[in-house]
Scaffold this motif. Structure first.
Motif, PDB file in Angstrom:
ATOM      1  N   VAL A 254       0.909  -1.383   0.013  1.00 54.01           N
ATOM      2  CA  VAL A 254       0.034  -0.030  -0.097  1.00 54.01           C
ATOM      3  C   VAL A 254       0.999   1.251   0.029  1.00 54.01           C
ATOM      4  CG1 VAL A 254      -2.149   1.084   1.035  1.00 54.01           C
ATOM      5  CG2 VAL A 254      -1.554  -1.372   1.559  1.00 54.01           C
ATOM      6  N   VAL A 255       0.929   2.103  -1.093  1.00 52.98           N
ATOM      7  CA  VAL A 255       1.611   3.112  -1.227  1.00 52.98           C
ATOM      8  C   VAL A 255       0.931   4.589  -1.206  1.00 52.98           C
ATOM      9  CG1 VAL A 255       3.380   4.097  -2.720  1.00 52.98           C
ATOM     10  CG2 VAL A 255       3.062   1.838  -2.873  1.00 52.98           C
ATOM     11  N   PHE A 256       1.190   5.223  -0.106  1.00 54.26           N
ATOM     12  CA  PHE A 256       0.680   6.627   0.038  1.00 54.26           C
ATOM     13  C   PHE A 256       1.575   7.963  -0.615  1.00 54.26           C
ATOM     14  CE2 PHE A 256      -1.650   3.958   3.302  1.00 54.26           C
ATOM     15  CZ  PHE A 256      -2.935   4.434   3.322  1.00 54.26           C
ATOM     16  N   SER A 257       0.734   8.741  -0.673  1.00 56.24           N
ATOM     17  CA  SER A 257       1.606  10.031  -1.535  1.00 56.24           C
ATOM     18  C   SER A 257       2.774  10.521  -0.790  1.00 56.24           C
ATOM     19  CB  SER A 257       0.521  11.088  -1.824  1.00 56.24           C
ATOM     20  OG  SER A 257       0.035  11.481  -0.542  1.00 56.24           O
ATOM     21  N   VAL A 411       2.929  -1.620   3.960  1.00 55.83           N
ATOM     22  CA  VAL A 411       2.592  -0.193   4.099  1.00 55.83           C
ATOM     23  C   VAL A 411       3.750   0.889   3.913  1.00 55.83           C
ATOM     24  CG1 VAL A 411       1.193   1.578   5.597  1.00 55.83           C
ATOM     25  CG2 VAL A 411       0.592  -0.851   5.683  1.00 55.83           C
ATOM     26  N   TRP A 412       3.428   1.727   2.809  1.00 50.89           N
ATOM     27  CA  TRP A 412       4.793   2.823   2.680  1.00 50.89           C
ATOM     28  C   TRP A 412       3.957   4.314   2.953  1.00 50.89           C
ATOM     29  CZ3 TRP A 412       9.288   0.743   1.323  1.00 50.89           C
ATOM     30  CH2 TRP A 412       9.571  -0.660   1.022  1.00 50.89           C
ATOM     31  N   THR A 413       4.525   4.696   4.029  1.00 50.49           N
ATOM     32  CA  THR A 413       3.922   5.996   4.297  1.00 50.49           C
ATOM     33  C   THR A 413       5.108   6.821   5.251  1.00 50.49           C
ATOM     34  OG1 THR A 413       2.289   7.450   5.433  1.00 50.49           O
ATOM     35  CG2 THR A 413       2.699   5.104   6.195  1.00 50.49           C
ATOM     36  N   ALA A 414       5.084   7.990   5.396  1.00 51.16           N
ATOM     37  CA  ALA A 414       5.942   8.695   6.304  1.00 51.16           C
ATOM     38  C   ALA A 414       5.165   9.080   7.510  1.00 51.16           C
ATOM     39  CB  ALA A 414       6.471  10.202   5.655  1.00 51.16           C
ATOM     40  N   ASP A 415       3.695   8.853   7.573  1.00 48.02           N
ATOM     41  CA  ASP A 415       2.994   8.958   8.692  1.00 48.02           C
ATOM     42  C   ASP A 415       2.860   7.867   9.473  1.00 48.02           C
ATOM     43  OD1 ASP A 415       0.666   9.560  10.237  1.00 48.02           O
ATOM     44  OD2 ASP A 415      -0.380  10.492   8.789  1.00 48.02           O
ATOM     45  N   VAL A 433       6.415  -1.953   7.504  1.00 45.03           N
ATOM     46  CA  VAL A 433       6.128  -0.528   7.327  1.00 45.03           C
ATOM     47  C   VAL A 433       7.358  -0.051   6.856  1.00 45.03           C
ATOM     48  CG1 VAL A 433       5.637   1.503   8.452  1.00 45.03           C
ATOM     49  CG2 VAL A 433       4.340  -0.514   9.204  1.00 45.03           C
ATOM     50  N   ASN A 434       7.347   0.631   5.771  1.00 45.48           N
ATOM     51  CA  ASN A 434       8.550   1.057   4.859  1.00 45.48           C
ATOM     52  C   ASN A 434       9.765  -0.026   4.803  1.00 45.48           C
ATOM     53  OD1 ASN A 434       7.260   3.339   4.613  1.00 45.48           O
ATOM     54  ND2 ASN A 434       7.846   4.147   6.707  1.00 45.48           N
TER      55      ASN A 434
END
Ligand code: NAD
Length: 478
Positions: A254-257, A411-415, A433-434
């Motif tokens: 899952v890739v977020f902006s 899950v790919w996100t900085a949040d 995660v990441n």
């Protein structure tokens, strides 16, 4: 040409029938293995019970641990030989086969160190009583493993069982039996008592079915397809024994902006191309936030175009798939994609001097796949990545959970908050995660939810699964 024998009760047993061993890189026959069946399984289970009643049952936990360490040492000593064997047998690029050998050695090392750390408890109870618990081995355990990561799968399944004090009967996949037999030779050299480590090769519907239905087995560890897993669980039910099922997956990335696209892109492509996509935990769906869909798929497409397919010894990004059936399966899904007008965003290429007769398929990235389309729902088990759009967090969770499977998610996100929310809401056994896969870490409990199975391999969870908990209550008065 080598004709390999079964290893039963500490002896090499000549086969009465054989199966060919085909090299997937060029379709040539390289050896023969035994086509074992009910008779050989009976003998192996009996040999296991004799070992448990005899020398193995008297071997203490420290000594079991040392034998497992010795196995790790011998696997490392013979690493190059085992890697070549695996690479020829299943078509893995040699570098990837070397990684599998290292992971297998690590399993024996990890569980060797754990063998004498299986502690029971004392439980506070009424005055005048002392209550304690023990883990006891199941007796003889069955291990049915697939062909995609033969050494890794058998290492993570067999090592904890031996550490707990069981004897094992291993039925490797008919397409990938050579390194299992190689490990039997090393178990002999390491000094395991006769009957502790048995290997019976053969067809799933013969040797595999006979093993899973055998009344002398105390636990089944099955890694393979969902269809066969259901048969194995039904067989285990008839003998009322526990079963661990490690089945397939359709794992979402899952890739977020706000993700690091460079990092995510590298790992997402590797996770589907590695082992020609024949990985239970392959991240085979990439879910991308709408606002960055074009940008991120553009970057993925460039990476896909750069991938190259070669024979195992050419050692490129990926080798052939394991056999003609698997090649036809992947091609059938690509035909469905074309039939339904799905857009191929990028393909990898065949390297030069590809041998004739091998089972090669190109890595393929397919865009804008509806989440309920068959390509986004079924396990293709090839180097095919489907890209799916999502609107927001809630949509990402819904799509992640909308297949019958539940093995792994990325899950790919900085949040940080968002990564925690998704980690809790996505129904899978492992979330990264990441990162993704984390090198297969034997320390990390692994297994499925939903159609991906139940029970856990790796970590201490697996070790406890190979024992039965006994509670002893002593009344001694106050
Ligand atoms: P498969 O189910 O066809 O075969 C797996 C094993 O089961 C083989 O040893 C086979 O001989 C045996 N078998 C086949 N029929 C049998 C029967 N009737 N009774 C007993 N045993 C039988 O699977 P495969 O095609 O070899 O492997 C690919 C599948 O394995 C994929 O679905 C993949 O996702 C899954 N897999 C899961 C994990 C995991 O850890 N969750 C790991 C690797 C592979």
């Amino acid at each position: 040409m080598d004709v390999h024998q079964n290893y039963i009760g500490g002896r090499w047993v000549a086969p009465s029938a054989t199966l060919p061993v085909i090299n997937p890189s060029d379709g040539s026959k390289v050896a023969e293995i035994a086509r074992g069946g009910a008779k050989e399984i009976d003998a192996a289970v009996a040999a296991g019970h004799a070992a448990v009643k005899g020398a193995w049952g008297k071997t203490d936990a420290v000594s079991r641990g040392r034998l497992l360490f010795k196995m790790a040492e011998l696997i490392r000593r013979d690493a190059e030989n085992l890697a070549k064997m695996e690479s020829e047998d299943v078509g893995k690029p040699i570098t990837q086969a070397r990684g599998d050998v290292a992971a297998c050695a690590r399993s024996f090392e990890y569980y060797g160190a754990a063998a004498d750390k299986v502690h029971g408890e004392t439980i506070p109870f009424q005055n005048g009583f002392t209550v304690m618990t023990f883990y006891e081995p199941h007796g003889v355990t069955a291990h049915i493993v697939p062909w995609n990561y033969p050494l890794q799968m058998l290492g993570r399944s067999v090592a904890p069982s031996l550490a707990m004090g069981n004897a094992v009967v291993l039925k490797p996949a008919e397409d990938a039996s050579l390194t299992a037999l190689g490990l039997a030779r090393l178990a002999e050299e390491a000094g395991f008592p006769a009957g502790v480590f048995n290997v019976v090769t053969g067809l799933g519907e013969e040797a595999g079915a006979a093993l899973s239905a055998h009344p002398g087995i105390g636990h089944i560890s099955f890694t393979g397809s969902r269809e066969v897993g259901i048969l194995v669980q039904a067989a285990a039910a008839r003998n009322t024994i526990p079963v661990t099922l490690e089945l397939g997956g359709k794992s979402p990335q899952v890739v977020f902006s706000d993700a690091d696209f460079n990092e995510a892109g590298t790992i997402i492509v590797k996770a589907i191309v590695q082992n020609a996509g024949q990985t239970c935990s392959a991240g085979s769906r990439v879910l991308i936030e709408d606002s960055v869909y074009e940008r991120f798929t553009g970057q993925l497409a460039e990476r896909f175009k750069a991938t190259r397919v070669g024979s195992a010894s050419q050692d490129l990004d990926l080798g052939p798939v394991v056999n003609a059936t698997q090649k036809a399966r992947v091609e059938r899904y690509l035909d469905i994609a074309r039939r339904d007008g799905l857009k191929v965003l990028a393909e990898g290429s065949f390297g030069t001097n590809l041998p004739e007769g091998g089972y090669y398929v190109k890595p393929t990235l397919i865009g804008d796949v509806p989440p309920d389309h068959v390509l986004a729902q079924e396990e293709i088990f090839g180097p095919v990545l489907v890209a799916v759009r999502f609107r927001d967090e809630e949509d990402a969770v819904r799509i992640s959970n909308c297949t019958p499977y539940g093995l792994v998610a990325g899950v790919w996100t900085a949040d940080l908050g968002r990564s925690m929310r998704l980690s809790r809401k996505i129904q899978v056994g492992q979330v990264f995660v990441n990162n993704y896969g984390a090198g297969g870490g034997i320390e990390l409990p692994f297994g499925g939810m939903k159609g991906s199975g139940h029970g856990r391999e790796k970590g201490f969870e697996a070790l406890y699964g190979f024992g039965a908990l006994k509670t002893v209550t002593i009344r001694h008065g106050v």
